[in-house]
Motif scaffolding. Sequence first.
Motif, mmCIF file in Angstrom:
data_model
loop_
_atom_site.group_PDB
_atom_site.id
_atom_site.type_symbol
_atom_site.label_atom_id
_atom_site.label_comp_id
_atom_site.label_asym_id
_atom_site.label_seq_id
_atom_site.Cartn_x
_atom_site.Cartn_y
_atom_site.Cartn_z
ATOM 1 N N PRO A 10 0.130 31.669 25.068
ATOM 2 C CA PRO A 10 1.518 30.807 24.437
ATOM 3 C C PRO A 10 1.670 31.654 22.976
ATOM 4 O O PRO A 10 0.583 32.385 22.421
ATOM 5 N N SER A 11 2.664 31.217 22.304
ATOM 6 C CA SER A 11 2.973 31.644 21.017
ATOM 7 C C SER A 11 1.959 31.039 19.968
ATOM 8 O O SER A 11 1.724 29.730 20.306
ATOM 9 N N HIS A 12 1.256 31.676 18.999
ATOM 10 C CA HIS A 12 0.712 30.913 17.977
ATOM 11 C C HIS A 12 0.749 31.789 16.611
ATOM 12 O O HIS A 12 1.189 32.883 16.651
ATOM 13 N N PRO A 13 0.115 31.416 15.704
ATOM 14 C CA PRO A 13 0.261 32.172 14.477
ATOM 15 C C PRO A 13 -0.176 33.620 14.532
ATOM 16 O O PRO A 13 -1.228 33.944 15.233
ATOM 17 N N GLY A 14 0.922 34.393 14.176
ATOM 18 C CA GLY A 14 0.676 36.031 14.559
ATOM 19 C C GLY A 14 0.734 36.634 15.783
ATOM 20 O O GLY A 14 0.530 37.830 15.948
ATOM 21 N N TYR A 15 1.428 35.736 16.738
ATOM 22 C CA TYR A 15 1.628 36.246 18.154
ATOM 23 C C TYR A 15 2.749 35.528 18.560
ATOM 24 O O TYR A 15 2.705 34.184 18.639
#
Length: 427
Positions: free
Chosen positions: A348-353
Amino acid sequence: MAGRRDKPHSSRGSRIALAIVIGVLLGCVIAFFFPHGLINPTASLQNRRFGNSNLQIGSVSCESSERSKMLKSEIVSLSEKNSELKKQVRDLTEKLQLAEQGKDNAQKQVLVLGEQHKAGPFGTVKALRTNPTVVPDDSVNPRLAKILEKVAVQKEIIVALANSNVKEMLEVQFSSIKRVGIPNYLVVALDDHIEELCKSNDVPVYKRDPDTGIDAVGRTGGNHAVSGLKFRILREFLQLGYSVLLSDVDIIYLQNPFNHLYRDSDVESMTDGHNNMTAYGYNDVFDEPAMGWARYAHTMRIWVYNSGFFFIRPTIPSIELLDRVADRLARQPNSWDQAVFNEELFFPSHPGYDGLHAARRTMDFYMFMNSKVLFKTVRKDANLKKLKPVIVHVNYHPDKLRRMKAVVEFYVNGKQDALDPYPDGSE
């Protein structure tokens, strides 16, 4: 004498008076009929202008043919520039679409697909699952476009990559393809020997134009190395507007797979799982006694999708997936393509990605069967042995060719003990 002198004088005076009267009358007549005078300077000027214009017309007529040639040349040049600008616009549009994937994607999709709606009653709301396909672009690869137009069925095709290292397995595979009667099957030949083999066996084949980066791996690479190439090669198929059922060569076809697809997701893949839990996901509880009351942590687990057999539709998320995997494999040469494929598909999307917004579906693991399911479970169960899978993928065992032939003996020729000599795992 004096009287004789006066008469000539009187006569001369009268003549002068008459001449004056006649002159005045003539002047009046001329003034009436020729108000601008007998000599018109404007007419003279116009005559000079007409003369000049005649000279100019003669000059223009001499130059017209040369000017016409110049204009034709300019039109041709502008037409070429226009074609190039159109191509640049297409490229920039595609890049813009990819760049905007993470920016208010849901709202943009609503604007593209239709008007906004209110939410319905409880239990009736269904989210959008099927992304729209891209506009086909034949300019990407006109030669491949012509081949696909002949071979594909309803814009769908099975694609297998092969070099001479897997020649025997490829022969077993395309024999099973012919046996089932699947017309939309294409081999991407990575060397001349495979191209010749396919042509001699009436198997549709496509050999790419020379590419140093791909050709070096394609000619000599092993199974995993060749497998990693597919993410770069498949992109053109999707850009041309075709859905692809990607197939490794260690797969036996027993039914037509296109009769068993849902086509509701960007990626529809077979699983490496061997039962309902591992194939479709389960709640895995992690126990950490040191945490006391909070010792149990719930995690979600699912066994990976198999990157050797998946159906991928020509959508923006699908193309983005191929680009992400190809980019990572290029930057991380020691990575396994299947691991990268799953990470990009699931993380999933997360900080930095920014995660990939792609819809995915897991195939029925009994219909699209891996060799662990077959050798560990199915062959030992009297009821499961009666099932006829769509395909069998010999992905769990290194003695691939021997087991592929045994699968043919068991399911095609009806030899019930054909699978018995082989252990559950590898020797």
